[in-house]
Motif scaffolding. Structure first.
Motif, PDB file in Angstrom:
ATOM      1  N   ASN A 168       0.829  -1.211   0.000  1.00 26.03           N
ATOM      2  CA  ASN A 168       0.000   0.000   0.000  1.00 26.03           C
ATOM      3  C   ASN A 168       0.860   1.256   0.000  1.00 26.03           C
ATOM      4  OD1 ASN A 168      -2.494  -1.298  -0.058  1.00 26.03           O
ATOM      5  ND2 ASN A 168      -2.563  -1.514   2.159  1.00 26.03           N
ATOM      6  N   SER A 169       1.904   1.259   0.809  1.00 24.37           N
ATOM      7  CA  SER A 169       2.798   2.413   0.866  1.00 24.37           C
ATOM      8  C   SER A 169       3.439   2.670  -0.490  1.00 24.37           C
ATOM      9  CB  SER A 169       3.872   2.192   1.934  1.00 24.37           C
ATOM     10  OG  SER A 169       4.743   3.290   2.018  1.00 24.37           O
TER      11      SER A 169
ATOM     12  N   HIS B 164      -9.870   6.011  -1.247  1.00 24.08           N
ATOM     13  CA  HIS B 164      -9.798   5.518   0.131  1.00 24.08           C
ATOM     14  C   HIS B 164     -11.183   5.504   0.779  1.00 24.08           C
ATOM     15  CE1 HIS B 164      -5.549   5.232   0.077  1.00 24.08           C
ATOM     16  NE2 HIS B 164      -5.285   6.520   0.120  1.00 24.08           N
TER      17      HIS B 164
ATOM     18  N   SER C 218      -1.635   8.874   1.082  1.00 22.86           N
ATOM     19  CA  SER C 218      -2.047   7.721   1.866  1.00 22.86           C
ATOM     20  C   SER C 218      -3.207   8.066   2.790  1.00 22.86           C
ATOM     21  CB  SER C 218      -0.852   7.182   2.667  1.00 22.86           C
ATOM     22  OG  SER C 218      -1.116   5.887   3.153  1.00 22.86           O
TER      23      SER C 218
ATOM     24  N   HIS D 152       0.487   4.267  -2.605  1.00 25.55           N
ATOM     25  CA  HIS D 152      -0.121   5.447  -1.983  1.00 25.55           C
ATOM     26  C   HIS D 152       0.810   6.652  -2.081  1.00 25.55           C
ATOM     27  CE1 HIS D 152      -2.913   3.091   1.026  1.00 25.55           C
ATOM     28  NE2 HIS D 152      -3.217   2.868  -0.232  1.00 25.55           N
TER      29      HIS D 152
END
Length: 598
Positions: free
Chosen positions: A265-266, A374, A273, A269
């Motif tokens: 994800n990092s 998100h 994020s 993102h």
């Protein structure tokens, strides 16, 4: 490999195009493949209404699973190559010698009807860990109480003041209790920002069950000082400290797989994020400027005050031009989990109501498209259960319909030759294998990373124990999934009918579940499973093997809920080195909480 300067984050914010193009290309191709296989299986000869509905629901559900899968694959590749997900070098932004902090940071601990001794014990641990870094003077602690009971509030204040005296903290530990608790936790923090925020550059938000290591806190503050366009840095939060079997299984699962998913994800993102509401650092001035929450029109559950404030605050911060980062390498960030199935489900009920409110914010002007994603993913996380249930019911109805009606060899128009039935076994098994890979792939990849390193495997009890824990977690999560699917579906219906849950205090401690409560909650689940076996066994017994994992989870839901809530079962598992996590080794951050608080 040299890499960027230590502590640099903002310089990486624009490197998103290739990463996101790669991710979403893979997700679209995977969803298209799954959809094509499903179309061949159910509708190559023409789609009925039920088959059309099945296909329409399947594709977005499968796409969401594919997004998680490919994030896990990215995290696995980065782990194998030992590359940081943001810098793509061997050195992460928080590496290098620890700088001397120049600015003040406040640590906010909002509490609401919590055990004062437990809260003070966690504060005590964090204070001492921070003092060991030599930079404790750069941090002040604020216990912000929303407790409504006056007697409990008085006990809170006495306990915090006693801790302050014992630690010789002076005014670096403060206690404030407010009534009424307007805006819940978000309002509590907003009130502190208005009253005291001007005196601090940053604030680190805790939950009542949060514990963080001092070095992690210092690194967070140093990163904020070095990156003036950063508004939020979220750590990777590790669940720890609970002893029931239910909690231990979830702690193991999150600890083993969560880091891989966080890495992935990092990676995509970057500076867009998300924020999870605690164990993160926020720039106070940016928060005050950007994060005023609206009150939604209408009544709860979908109107009124926003319950799940964290995603919204991250979206508003990003809209204001501030970057939001997830740094999975920042270890030493812990929380506690609910310790039985019912408490876990009730927490999800509260979160579901808050996330469904986000649907009314998706069209808010100026939001970054990733922030909208998100918010949408948070909503879909709870829509997924009713959609999976719909898929299950539709597929079962199609099978029953075909069995009762039989094969149709001649359609409504006259033909010389019959329409012979076609059975697409290759596509059926291909779709099944693809679905299993999507669902369990990240877990298997995470297991591979742990097994590849002797040191990592030992932290989880050794290779044999790690494999046994992995298999046990798969079995447990398979049994748990259909129960949570029904819980989430009933919660969704309840919310859409206008029944608000509010924001009750969360149950803490190793709470076992009584048989009386379990039977009351789970007898309907078990009866549904028994009826399903009886009906399907009579009409279409060949379909039973496909549905048996779901049925078994429902039938045995009560004993699974009771036995997994037992602390004795969790302690026995630890003795066998099953579901062990690194936090139970030489350093166990939340062990001995009560002793520390006395």
């Amino acid at each position: 490999m040299t890499g960027p300067a230590p502590w640099a984050l903002d310089c990486h914010a624009g490197r998103t195009r290739f990463r996101r193009a790669l991710l979403f290309t893979l997700v679209v191709l995977t969803a298209a493949l799954g959809g094509a296989l499903m179309w061949i299986v159910v509708g190559s000869g023409g789609l009925t209404a039920m088959e059309t509905a099945l296909l329409v629901i399947f594709v977005p559900v499968f796409a969401s699973v594919a997004l998680s899968f490919w994030s896990g694959v990215f995290g696995f590749v980065l782990g194998v190559l030992r590359l940081h997900p943001i810098s793509l070098s061997r050195r992460g932004p928080a590496s290098g010698p620890m700088p001397v902090l120049r600015q003040k940071t406040a640590i906010l601990i909002p509490v609401y009807n919590e055990d004062p001794v437990e809260v003070a014990a966690r504060l005590d641990f964090t204070w001492r860990s921070l003092a060991a870094t030599g930079q404790g003077a750069a941090f002040d602690f604020f216990v912000l109480s929303d407790t409504q009971d006056a007697a409990t509030g008085a006990e809170e204040e006495r306990t915090v003041m006693a801790l302050r005296e014992r630690l010789e903290a002076g005014d670096r530990i403060s206690y404030r209790r407010r009534t009424p608790n307007t805006g819940k936790k978000a309002g509590n923090i907003a009130e502190w920002v208005a009253a005291r925020g001007a005196g601090y550059a940053h604030m680190i938000i805790f939950d009542a069950d949060s514990v963080m290591e001092g070095e992690t806190l210092v690194r967070l503050a140093a990163l904020m000082e070095a990156n003036p366009r950063t508004g939020i840095i979220q750590t990777h939060i590790v669940p720890a400290g609970r002893e029931t079997l239910f909690a231990r299984v979830l702690q193991f699962s999150t600890r083993m797989t969560g880091a891989v998913l966080a890495m992935g994800n990092s990676f995509w993102h970057l500076g867009d994020s998300n924020y999870y509401g605690h164990n993160a650092i926020l720039r106070v001035a940016a928060f005050a400027e950007c994060c005023r929450l609206p009150v939604l029109s209408g009544k709860p559950p979908l109107g009124g005050e926003i319950l799940s404030h964290d995603f919204v605050e991250a979206a508003f911060m990003r809209r204001g031009g501030w970057y939001v980062w997830l740094l999975p390498e920042l270890h030493g960030s812990y929380e506690e989990l609910p310790t039985n199935l019912l408490d876990y489900a009730l927490r999800d009920r509260r979160w579901m109501q808050g996330n469904l409110q986000h649907a009314r914010l998706l069209g808010t002007r100026g939001l970054h498209w990733v922030s909208r994603l998100h918010l949408g993913m948070g909503i879909f996380a709870y829509l997924a259960s009713p959609l999976w249930l719909a898929l299950l019911l539709l597929s079962t109805a199609i099978v029953i319909d075909q069995k009762l009606v039989g094969e149709i060899y001649f359609g409504p128009t006259r033909t010389l030759f019959p329409i012979w039935p076609r059975y697409h076994w290759a596509e059926i098994h291909g779709l099944l294998i693809l679905t299993l890979v999507m669902l369990f792939g990240p877990k298997v990849l995470a297991l591979g990373l742990r097994l590849a390193s002797t040191r990592n495997a030992r932290r989880f009890g050794g290779r044999l124990a790690l494999v046994a824990s992995f298999v046990g977690e798969i079995v447990f999560s398979t049994l748990l999934a259909p129960v949570m699917m029904l819980f989430h579906t009933s919660f969704m219906i309840d919310i859409l009918m206008g029944n608000a849950v509010g924001w009750p205090p969360q149950a803490r401690g190793d709470r076992g579940m009584a048989w009386r409560i379990a039977l009351k909650r789970h007898v309907p689940h078990a009866l549904l499973g028994i009826v399903a076996i009886a009906v399907l066994g009579e009409i279409t017994p060949n379909y039973l093997p496909w549905i048996i994992p779901v049925v078994l989870g429902l039938i045995f839901s009560a004993p699974v809920a009771v036995l997994s809530s037992r602390r004795t079962a969790g302690v026995a598992a630890r003795r066998l080195r099953v579901f062990v996590t690194p936090e139970e080794g030489p350093y166990a951050p939340t062990r001995g909480r009560a002793d520390a608080g006395r």
